[in-house]
Design a protein around this motif. Structure first.
Motif: not given
Length: 487
Positions: A90-109
């Motif tokens: 769970v921690q692995c997915f949440v951590g990297y997934f939100f980093m991916w969302l941030s880097v791709t611009g899907i969520i605000d910085r």
């Protein structure tokens, strides 16, 4: 027979989880994309990286959770080890997934605080996988715990190189997609395999031959990766070459399953008594139970001696690899040579992790040598490596010596922990001692190398070239004074 079968299937499942768990070693692949997409300067990026190191080494919670879910109670039969892997996944997915969302611009910085939190969670996940696999290996192979831990730590040391090979085959040049891969792949593998991992020590006398075969497979994978890394540094691989290289690698990684099936068919059984701890804590010598919890362990001299030894060895070793690029540049090594050293360091790290357990087991059974002897030997050998760095010698040789000795601490320390304090609370205790790694890294990297290098750079007008840039730092690491400062 049933226990033996479960033990070997659990071992292979643990190996495969270890092979997918070292995503923290891949930070360099996506760090530039993270920096540019979030508008970070180098200092801010380094801050995020620090939280990666902290998360990857502070595993106290994973040790406590392991003890809680594996200790039989009225409402728990002690068979909920899968919860440890689930917490990590769970921690692995949440951590990297939100980093991916941030880097791709899907969520605000996100604010830097939240990015540090994402990085901490992603790296912290591997402590849960590592704790489960290492403690189960010690429980399943009490007579050869050093070899078992060495195999687990060795495959974990190779996992970064394995993940990078998969990246170069599937997503080369797409570091943001690699972040999504890190959110999915190291999460799915433990979820699929976690139900197979159990502590099932069986009364068999033929563990060693099968462990030796697993060791040869680990060495073969390490040698293969080293060859591939060198070839990729010299030649530009076309896509078909990457596919072939990665396919062969995956076949090698899957090959331990054959060892498990062979062990399952083995019918030789006999008594295999659990060995008494080689080092008896003062409480044990007085007749108290050998098994200690964290608080009891922290009240002993042995705990703090081991913690201090790890601060010196792990801290200085991590500081060395963290500064290898600047060290090479100061001595006019080319970018190609520096990259080769960085890549090969993971191989030396593996050899130390694997060899520390395997070699200490050999001398333990043949000559009765205790494992602390090898802590002393490897740390004395590290001094030789630091003197090479201090004198401006061949950095390939210096990094090889430091890498092997640094890696060996990661297999020796958990095994010694189990022998001094027992296995019951081993996960909590060795993860607490592992906190010496980021603490030592801060002391040696920031307070020693950082301060001295900055001082030398200021004297040189903002840049530093020559032996003097790192000489004093590595003499401090080695516990010696340079000749010009003596007297």
């Amino acid at each position: 027979m049933e226990n033996s079968s479960s033990k070997w299937i659990a071992t292979v499942a643990s190996i495969w989880i270890q092979c997918s768990s070292g995503a923290s070693y891949c930070f360099g692949i996506y760090s530039a994309a993270l920096k540019s997409s979030q508008g970070y300067d180098q200092s801010t990026l380094n801050t995020v990286s620090v939280f990666k190191d902290i998360g990857a080494n502070i595993g106290i919670l994973s040790g406590l959770l392991y003890h809680f879910v594996t200790t039989p109670t009225r409402n728990n039969n002690g068979g909920r080890l899968w919860l440890v892997y689930l917490a990590g996944a769970v921690q692995c997915f949440v951590g990297y997934f939100f980093m991916w969302l941030s880097v791709t611009g899907i969520i605000d910085r996100p604010h830097v605080f939240f990015m540090c939190l994402f990085m901490f969670m992603a790296a912290h996940a591997q402590t849960f996988f590592n704790t489960g696999n290492v403690v189960v290996a010690v429980r399943n192979f009490p007579d050869y715990s050093g070899t078992g831990v060495g195999i687990m730590k060795g495959f974990f040391g190779l996992s970064g190189a394995i993940l990078i090979q998969i990246y170069q085959t599937l997503f080369d040049g797409k570091p943001t997609t690699f972040l999504l891969m890190l959110a999915v792949f190291p999460t799915v593998v433990p979820l699929v395999l976690m139900s197979l991992v159990h502590a099932n020590p069986s009364d068999t006398t033929n563990d060693k031959p099968h462990l030796n075969l697993l060791s040869w497979i680990a060495l073969t994978i390490a040698a293969y990766l080293m060859i591939i890394i060198i070839l990729e540094s010299i030649f530009t691989f076309p896509s078909w070459a990457h596919i072939i290289a990665t396919t062969v690698l995956l076949i090698l990684v899957l090959s331990p399953l054959q060892i498990a099936l062979t062990a399952q068919k083995s019918t030789q059984q006999g008594p295999s008594p659990v060995m008494d701890p080689l080092i008896m804590a003062p409480e044990a010598q007085e007749g108290a139970p050998v098994e200690m919890n964290l608080i009891q362990a922290m009240c002993t001299v042995n705990f703090w001696l081991l913690f201090l030894a790890m601060i010196c060895a792990l801290g200085s070793g991590l500081a060395t690899i963290n500064n290898i690029t600047q060290n090479g540049e100061s001595l006019d090594y080319s970018t190609f040579e520096i990259n080769a050293m960085v890549s090969l360091y993971s191989i030396w790290n593996f050899l130390g992790r694997f060899g520390g357990g395997f070699v200490s087991d050999f001398f333990l059974h043949k000559y009765g040598w205790g494992r602390p002897v090898f802590i002393s030997i490897t740390q004395l050998t590290m001094v030789g490596g630091y003197l090479i760095f201090a004198s401006g010698g061949n950095l390939y040789i210096g990094s090889m010596i430091v890498g092997v000795c640094y890696g060996s601490q990661w297999s020796l320390m958990p095994t010694i922990t189990s022998e001094i304090f027992g296995v019951k609370h081993m996960g909590t205790i060795f993860n607490t001692i592992a906190a010496a790694n980021p603490l030592g890294s801060y002391l040696f990297s920031v307070q020693v190398i950082g301060r001295i290098y900055d001082r030398e750079s200021e004297a040189g007008g903002g840049s530093c070239h020559g032996i003097h840039c790192f000489m004093l730092s590595y003499f401090i690491f080695a516990g010696r004074r340079p000749k010009q400062l003596q007297g």
